[in-house]
Scaffold this motif. Structure first.
Motif, PDB file in Angstrom:
ATOM      1  N   CYS B  23      10.836   8.868  14.430  1.00 25.10           N
ATOM      2  CA  CYS B  23       9.767   8.565  13.758  1.00 25.10           C
ATOM      3  C   CYS B  23       9.676   8.888  12.412  1.00 25.10           C
ATOM      4  O   CYS B  23       8.853   8.482  11.703  1.00 25.10           O
ATOM      5  CB  CYS B  23       8.310   8.181  14.506  1.00 25.10           C
ATOM      6  N   ASP B  24      10.661   9.632  11.998  1.00 25.69           N
ATOM      7  CA  ASP B  24      10.241  10.365  10.808  1.00 25.69           C
ATOM      8  C   ASP B  24       9.809   9.456   9.388  1.00 25.69           C
ATOM      9  O   ASP B  24       9.589   9.619   8.770  1.00 25.69           O
ATOM     10  CB  ASP B  24      11.577  11.610  10.310  1.00 25.69           C
ATOM     11  N   ASP B  25      10.553   8.325   9.443  1.00 26.91           N
ATOM     12  CA  ASP B  25      10.471   7.473   8.270  1.00 26.91           C
ATOM     13  C   ASP B  25       9.358   6.605   8.328  1.00 26.91           C
ATOM     14  O   ASP B  25       9.298   5.532   7.373  1.00 26.91           O
ATOM     15  CB  ASP B  25      11.825   6.574   8.001  1.00 26.91           C
ATOM     16  N   LEU B  26       8.770   6.730   9.358  1.00 24.61           N
ATOM     17  CA  LEU B  26       7.580   5.975   9.550  1.00 24.61           C
ATOM     18  C   LEU B  26       6.506   6.517   9.041  1.00 24.61           C
ATOM     19  O   LEU B  26       6.319   7.762   9.195  1.00 24.61           O
ATOM     20  CB  LEU B  26       7.002   5.569  11.165  1.00 24.61           C
ATOM     21  N   SER B  27       5.349   5.692   8.063  1.00 23.97           N
ATOM     22  CA  SER B  27       4.315   6.573   7.421  1.00 23.97           C
ATOM     23  C   SER B  27       3.339   6.529   8.385  1.00 23.97           C
ATOM     24  O   SER B  27       2.918   5.649   8.784  1.00 23.97           O
ATOM     25  CB  SER B  27       4.088   5.756   6.213  1.00 23.97           C
ATOM     26  N   LEU B  28       2.752   7.888   8.526  1.00 23.31           N
ATOM     27  CA  LEU B  28       1.540   8.130   8.969  1.00 23.31           C
ATOM     28  C   LEU B  28       0.418   7.272   8.485  1.00 23.31           C
ATOM     29  O   LEU B  28      -0.566   6.496   9.357  1.00 23.31           O
ATOM     30  CB  LEU B  28       1.204   9.528   9.597  1.00 23.31           C
ATOM     31  N   GLY B  29       0.440   7.403   7.497  1.00 23.36           N
ATOM     32  CA  GLY B  29      -0.779   6.512   6.395  1.00 23.36           C
ATOM     33  C   GLY B  29      -0.618   5.100   7.037  1.00 23.36           C
ATOM     34  O   GLY B  29      -1.691   4.474   7.177  1.00 23.36           O
ATOM     35  N   MET B  30       0.431   4.526   7.194  1.00 24.06           N
ATOM     36  CA  MET B  30       0.497   2.962   7.400  1.00 24.06           C
ATOM     37  C   MET B  30      -0.037   2.715   8.683  1.00 24.06           C
ATOM     38  O   MET B  30      -0.702   1.777   8.834  1.00 24.06           O
ATOM     39  CB  MET B  30       2.099   2.524   7.290  1.00 24.06           C
ATOM     40  N   LEU B  31       0.312   3.728   9.746  1.00 22.63           N
ATOM     41  CA  LEU B  31       0.020   3.350  11.203  1.00 22.63           C
ATOM     42  C   LEU B  31      -1.262   3.454  11.438  1.00 22.63           C
ATOM     43  O   LEU B  31      -2.060   2.534  11.780  1.00 22.63           O
ATOM     44  CB  LEU B  31       0.749   4.491  12.049  1.00 22.63           C
ATOM     45  N   LEU B  32      -2.045   4.559  10.587  1.00 20.73           N
ATOM     46  CA  LEU B  32      -3.360   4.588  10.685  1.00 20.73           C
ATOM     47  C   LEU B  32      -4.118   3.690  10.065  1.00 20.73           C
ATOM     48  O   LEU B  32      -5.187   3.023  10.483  1.00 20.73           O
ATOM     49  CB  LEU B  32      -4.020   5.984  10.074  1.00 20.73           C
ATOM     50  N   THR B  33      -3.866   3.325   8.785  1.00 18.56           N
ATOM     51  CA  THR B  33      -4.511   2.012   8.101  1.00 18.56           C
ATOM     52  C   THR B  33      -4.490   1.000   8.739  1.00 18.56           C
ATOM     53  O   THR B  33      -5.450   0.261   8.874  1.00 18.56           O
ATOM     54  CB  THR B  33      -3.897   2.102   6.416  1.00 18.56           C
ATOM     55  N   PHE B  34      -3.362   0.643   9.298  1.00 17.23           N
ATOM     56  CA  PHE B  34      -2.812  -0.679   9.740  1.00 17.23           C
ATOM     57  C   PHE B  34      -3.921  -0.763  11.085  1.00 17.23           C
ATOM     58  O   PHE B  34      -4.306  -1.713  11.472  1.00 17.23           O
ATOM     59  CB  PHE B  34      -1.284  -0.696  10.286  1.00 17.23           C
ATOM     60  N   GLY B  35      -3.712   0.370  12.004  1.00 18.64           N
ATOM     61  CA  GLY B  35      -4.378   0.485  13.190  1.00 18.64           C
ATOM     62  C   GLY B  35      -6.044   0.258  13.199  1.00 18.64           C
ATOM     63  O   GLY B  35      -6.530  -0.251  13.765  1.00 18.64           O
TER      64      GLY B  35
END
Lengths: 77, 77
Positions: B23-35
């Motif tokens: 999942c290295d190329d997935l942005s944690l910021g994207m996941l948390l903001t989207f979540g």
């Protein structure tokens, strides 16, 4: 606010992909399916003349298209 | 249908992350903001007693949480 967050969330993803020049772990199926969903939301917003739906989904669509372009361009990097 | 597509789109992403263990190329910021956005949509759906909004966002939230768990677990793999 919920719509703003789900739209804005793609900004850190685009930023990360741009800096790292990597999108290998992003699923193209996810981007295309999500993008198609956003296009339908956009049509729905246009049909309702609902500016918030139109703006949020137009911005999201633009960010998704950037990610698709990165995905195709940075393949294997 | 638009909502179904944007929800279902996370399925190929979870599948890809699970198979590749990456999942290295997935942005944690994207996941948390989207979540967070999805949580707000869920609250909005519960407030309206709107089953389609509740179901779509509950499923999306579950998929996002799986991706966050993968992201934390597969770090550096």
């Amino acid at each position: 606010m919920a719509g703003t967050l789900t739209t804005v969330s793609f900004v850190p993803q685009v930023h990360k992909a741009w800096r790292s020049r990597r999108c290998d772990d992003l699923s193209l199926g996810m981007l295309l399916t999500f993008g198609l969903g956003v296009v339908l939301w956009l049509i729905y917003g246009l049909w309702l003349h609902a500016a918030p739906i139109i703006v949020a989904n137009a911005v999201t669509l633009a960010l998704i298209l950037v990610l698709v372009a990165f995905k195709l361009r940075f393949v294997g990097h």
